[in-house]
Scaffold this motif. Structure first.
Motif, short mmCIF file in Angstrom:
data_model
loop_
_atom_site.label_atom_id
_atom_site.label_comp_id
_atom_site.label_asym_id
_atom_site.label_seq_id
_atom_site.Cartn_x
_atom_site.Cartn_y
_atom_site.Cartn_z
N SER A 203 0.81 -1.22 0.00
CA SER A 203 0.00 0.00 0.00
C SER A 203 0.84 1.27 0.00
O SER A 203 0.30 2.38 -0.18
N LYS A 208 0.75 3.12 -6.19
CA LYS A 208 -0.53 3.27 -5.51
C LYS A 208 -0.68 4.66 -4.91
O LYS A 208 -1.72 5.31 -5.03
N ASN A 213 -3.10 4.29 -7.97
CA ASN A 213 -3.35 2.85 -7.88
C ASN A 213 -3.64 2.24 -9.25
O ASN A 213 -4.58 1.47 -9.43
N ASP A 246 -3.94 -3.27 -4.89
CA ASP A 246 -5.00 -3.67 -3.98
C ASP A 246 -5.60 -5.01 -4.41
O ASP A 246 -5.84 -5.89 -3.58
N ASP A 250 -5.37 -8.49 -2.40
CA ASP A 250 -6.63 -9.13 -1.99
C ASP A 250 -6.65 -10.61 -2.37
O ASP A 250 -7.24 -11.43 -1.67
#
Length: 398
Positions: A203, A208, A213, A246, A250
């Protein structure tokens, strides 16, 4: 009746966990591409024709090699992140063509090879480059890092004034991700830590933070415990060909990764090789010129089985583009690659004349920090030889 109720209350969590395990398999949406004892490669189809590739590495059965280019310039007092700004060196490592690195790796370890990826971020797009953040290779910190995007006095963006860099540490049993302290060098300053890389939490990557991002090629890494014994013995590496950081992170969360997730060098440099499938994702040509700028990279991770080697013992040293002459009373890194466990000797020669016995015995681990106490003349060479067989050697011309 009370005994029966108590028994059911005791068994309910166990039965529930068993039922969940049987009905939900997080890997069910992944296509297996290769599996060996200790490692597996999977493919997952993402939206819009994009793919993700997952590597699961069991550190109890697999070995990780850090592979760097030879040193072109020691970058003395240029390190920014190891024990304070300017307190350590930050060498320029020669960029190595990805195909040459994989070819050499397979020649050294043959069928034991499982895969290879590019790893550390680098600073300059030229024949040799400094690395962004510190690395420890087999007990030696080989660079202090030079990135302008990190917690230094004058970062290029104020967001990076106070970010906390992360460290991936591993040994022959487990891996973990922890905070990095650029003032003390912890955890790289700990003797027990032999191999580690410093990098961003996913992050905090500039793509990002500063580039909204954007979807791109990325590699994100997490650790996982699956054997019930304390310590994360699995290293999970997710390589995406067109997704956001992201989205890539995930995917690891859905596989059970609960701790920190880091990212390593990505974008046009992204490289993923598998012994059975070959080159899966390769670095791209530069859009600005015909030269394959992004195909030459300074730092790779290779993954191989720990089983006994199947090829003849060998020591490999490639000559850097520019000859680096070690300087009296200043540190100099001697780097090589070999495929045996025995010790080596390192000696300095002028033709057939022995000038100095640099080390009569040191581990064959590919790195030795030498501070010469004599003046070194151009034309000398360093010879690294197996202690068991003097006919197995490699030489670096100075």
């Amino acid at each position: 009746m009370n005994a029966l109720i108590n028994l059911l209350l005791f068994l309910l969590p166990i039965l529930s966990s068993f039922w969940i395990a049987q009905t939900f398999n997080p890997l069910s949406s992944y296509q297996p591409l290769q599996a060996v004892d200790g490692a597996a490669l999977y493919k997952k189809q993402l939206t819009n024709g994009n793919e993700a590739y997952l590597q699961v590495i069991n550190l109890g059965k697999m070995h990780i090699d850090q592979i760097t280019g030879e040193v072109d310039n020691m970058g003395l007092k240029e390190g920014k992140y190891y024990q304070g700004e300017g307190q350590y060196y930050s060498p320029f490592f020669q960029n190595k063509l990805f195909s040459e690195v994989t070819d050499e790796y397979q020649k050294l370890y043959a069928n034991n090879v499982f895969s290879m990826i590019n790893c550390s971020f680098f600073e300059q797009y030229q024949s040799s480059t400094q690395l962004s953040f510190p690395i420890k290779l087999n007990g030696v910190v080989i660079t202090g890092g030079t990135s302008p995007y990190g917690p230094i006095k004058k970062p290029k963006d104020k967001y990076y004034n106070n970010i906390r860099l992360k460290t991936l540490v591993w040994d022959d049993k487990q891996a973990y991700i922890t905070d990095y302290n650029q003032a003390s060098g912890a955890p790289l300053n700990q003797k027990a830590v032999k191999n580690a890389i410093v990098t961003y939490r996913y992050s905090d990557h500039p793509a990002k933070v500063l580039a909204q991002n954007q979807a791109n090629k990325y590699q994100v890494i997490g650790t996982l415990n699956k054997d019930g014994v304390k310590g994360d013995e699995l290293l999970l590496i997710m390589t995406v060909n067109q997704a956001t950081l992201d989205e890539a992170a995930d995917l690891l969360r859905k596989l059970g990764v609960k701790g920190d997730i880091i990212t390593v060098d990505g974008g046009r440099s992204t490289f993923l090789f598998n012994f059975q499938k070959g080159n899966i994702i390769v670095p791209q040509l530069s859009n600005l010129q015909e030269n394959p700028t992004f195909r030459h990279l300074p730092h790779y991770l290779g993954f191989r089985k720990k089983s006994k080697n199947q090829v003849a013992p060998k020591i490999s040293i490639a000559q850097p583009i520019g000859k680096v002459l070690p300087k009296k009373d200043q540190p100099y890194l001697i780097l090589w690659r070999d495929n045996f466990d025995g010790d080596v000797s390192i000696k300095l020669y002028d033709g057939n004349k022995l000038i100095q016995n640099i080390s009569s015995r040191t581990a064959s681990d590919g790195v030795y920090e030498w501070t010469p106490r004599i003046s070194v003349t151009e034309g000398y060479f360093i010879r690294i030889s197996s202690r068991k067989d003097r006919n197995i050697f490699g030489q670096l011309q100075l």
